[in-house]
Design an enzyme around this catalytic site. Sequence first.
Site, PDB file in Angstrom:
ATOM      1  N   SER A  13       0.836  -1.213   0.000  1.00 52.27           N
ATOM      2  CA  SER A  13       0.000   0.000   0.000  1.00 52.27           C
ATOM      3  C   SER A  13       0.867   1.258   0.000  1.00 52.27           C
ATOM      4  O   SER A  13       0.532   2.248  -0.656  1.00 52.27           O
ATOM      5  CB  SER A  13      -0.966   0.009   1.186  1.00 52.27           C
ATOM      6  OG  SER A  13      -0.279   0.245   2.395  1.00 52.27           O
ATOM      7  N   LEU A  83      11.133  -6.716   4.248  1.00 52.61           N
ATOM      8  CA  LEU A  83      11.393  -7.343   5.552  1.00 52.61           C
ATOM      9  C   LEU A  83      12.772  -7.951   5.708  1.00 52.61           C
ATOM     10  O   LEU A  83      13.102  -8.462   6.771  1.00 52.61           O
ATOM     11  CB  LEU A  83      10.325  -8.417   5.819  1.00 52.61           C
ATOM     12  CG  LEU A  83       8.883  -7.871   5.936  1.00 52.61           C
ATOM     13  CD1 LEU A  83       7.915  -8.980   6.280  1.00 52.61           C
ATOM     14  CD2 LEU A  83       8.810  -6.752   6.977  1.00 52.61           C
ATOM     15  N   LEU A  85      16.989  -7.883   5.821  1.00 52.88           N
ATOM     16  CA  LEU A  85      18.111  -6.982   6.093  1.00 52.88           C
ATOM     17  C   LEU A  85      18.805  -6.665   4.765  1.00 52.88           C
ATOM     18  O   LEU A  85      18.920  -7.547   3.903  1.00 52.88           O
ATOM     19  CB  LEU A  85      19.085  -7.718   7.021  1.00 52.88           C
ATOM     20  CG  LEU A  85      19.941  -6.872   7.979  1.00 52.88           C
ATOM     21  CD1 LEU A  85      19.075  -5.964   8.825  1.00 52.88           C
ATOM     22  CD2 LEU A  85      20.770  -7.784   8.868  1.00 52.88           C
ATOM     23  N   ILE A  86      19.224  -5.435   4.596  1.00 55.77           N
ATOM     24  CA  ILE A  86      19.890  -5.050   3.347  1.00 55.77           C
ATOM     25  C   ILE A  86      21.344  -5.518   3.414  1.00 55.77           C
ATOM     26  O   ILE A  86      22.056  -5.193   4.370  1.00 55.77           O
ATOM     27  CB  ILE A  86      19.831  -3.519   3.164  1.00 55.77           C
ATOM     28  CG1 ILE A  86      18.379  -3.034   3.194  1.00 55.77           C
ATOM     29  CG2 ILE A  86      20.529  -3.101   1.868  1.00 55.77           C
ATOM     30  CD1 ILE A  86      17.483  -3.681   2.148  1.00 55.77           C
ATOM     31  N   ASN A 100      14.100   3.919   4.487  1.00 58.28           N
ATOM     32  CA  ASN A 100      13.169   2.925   5.028  1.00 58.28           C
ATOM     33  C   ASN A 100      12.107   3.617   5.877  1.00 58.28           C
ATOM     34  O   ASN A 100      12.352   4.685   6.448  1.00 58.28           O
ATOM     35  CB  ASN A 100      13.923   1.915   5.907  1.00 58.28           C
ATOM     36  CG  ASN A 100      13.005   0.829   6.456  1.00 58.28           C
ATOM     37  OD1 ASN A 100      12.283   0.185   5.699  1.00 58.28           O
ATOM     38  ND2 ASN A 100      13.010   0.655   7.763  1.00 58.28           N
ATOM     39  N   HIS A 102       9.600   2.882   9.147  1.00 59.99           N
ATOM     40  CA  HIS A 102       9.364   1.955  10.256  1.00 59.99           C
ATOM     41  C   HIS A 102       8.113   2.418  10.996  1.00 59.99           C
ATOM     42  O   HIS A 102       7.979   3.615  11.292  1.00 59.99           O
ATOM     43  CB  HIS A 102      10.578   1.928  11.194  1.00 59.99           C
ATOM     44  CG  HIS A 102      10.435   0.924  12.284  1.00 59.99           C
ATOM     45  ND1 HIS A 102      10.593  -0.424  12.072  1.00 59.99           N
ATOM     46  CD2 HIS A 102      10.110   1.072  13.595  1.00 59.99           C
ATOM     47  CE1 HIS A 102      10.384  -1.062  13.219  1.00 59.99           C
ATOM     48  NE2 HIS A 102      10.084  -0.187  14.145  1.00 59.99           N
TER      49      HIS A 102
HETATM   50  C1  GRF Z   1       4.175  -0.591   6.910  1.00 60.63           C
HETATM   51  O1  GRF Z   1       3.544  -0.640   8.156  1.00 60.63           O
HETATM   52  C2  GRF Z   1       5.597  -0.120   7.080  1.00 60.63           C
HETATM   53  O2  GRF Z   1       5.782   0.758   8.164  1.00 60.63           O
HETATM   54  C3  GRF Z   1       6.321  -1.392   7.354  1.00 60.63           C
HETATM   55  O3  GRF Z   1       5.687  -2.375   6.557  1.00 60.63           O
HETATM   56  C4  GRF Z   1       4.347  -1.964   6.315  1.00 60.63           C
HETATM   57  C5  GRF Z   1       4.151  -1.932   4.840  1.00 60.63           C
HETATM   58  O4  GRF Z   1       2.812  -1.893   4.572  1.00 60.63           O
HETATM   59  N1  GRF Z   1       7.717  -1.258   7.011  1.00 60.63           N
HETATM   60  P1  GRF Z   1       2.418  -1.928   3.008  1.00 60.63           P
HETATM   61  O5  GRF Z   1       2.965  -3.219   2.432  1.00 60.63           O
HETATM   62  O6  GRF Z   1       3.045  -0.709   2.382  1.00 60.63           O
HETATM   63  O7  GRF Z   1       0.915  -1.876   2.987  1.00 60.63           O
END
Ligand code: GRF
Length: 192
Positions: A13, A83, A85-86, A100, A102
């Site tokens: 999203s 998800l 680690l780079i 990134n 968070h």
């Molecule tokens: C978000 O909550 C972001 O903060 C975290 O992963 C989620 C990604 O959501 N890193 P989406 O896949 O962009 O809907």
Amino acid sequence: MHRLAIFASGSGSNAEQLVRHFAHQPQADITLLATNNARAGLIDRKLGIPTVLFDRNTFYHTDRIVRLLQQSEIDLIVLAGFLWLIPPALVRAFPDRIVNIHPALLPKFGGKGMYGQHVHEAVVAAGETETGITIHLVNERYDEGRTLFQASCPVLPTDSPTDVARNVLALEHRHFPLVVDAFLATLSPRMV
Ligand code: GRF
């Protein structure tokens, strides 16, 4: 013209919000999408941008992704719910050019295992009265790169982790594209 690559593992999203925002931004182009998950919602969104799918071996044990990003002349990599680690080689190839997001107010509720719903569950369990988002540069210690932006929202005593997740996601969608746009304006043209 800045060229961006977006990495995502999940529903995508945030990636879609970024694509929508930059569709009207002549100074930037979202050139490439990248995912480690064949079932990522990112793919189902059919955003009309070339998408590369890679596995762990490719990502951590070959230079294929780094070379693809360099050959695509990517200026900025945006992690939007990615998800893994780079790898150090990718961080070294794009110093201060990986951003990134968070879903918490780092340094609280960051680090290993702190992703997605786990973050919001921990925030509620800790009795926090506020949470929010952190947009930061990525270095080899992942959640510890320079913070570019934070925004917060209240956590009500009646809020469930799902309520918190919804409120945090709304912050992400509102701010992430604008913060990325503003950060791009600080970048010199990439030295090829
Ligand atoms: C978000 O909550 C972001 O903060 C975290 O992963 C989620 C990604 O959501 N890193 P989406 O896949 O962009 O809907």
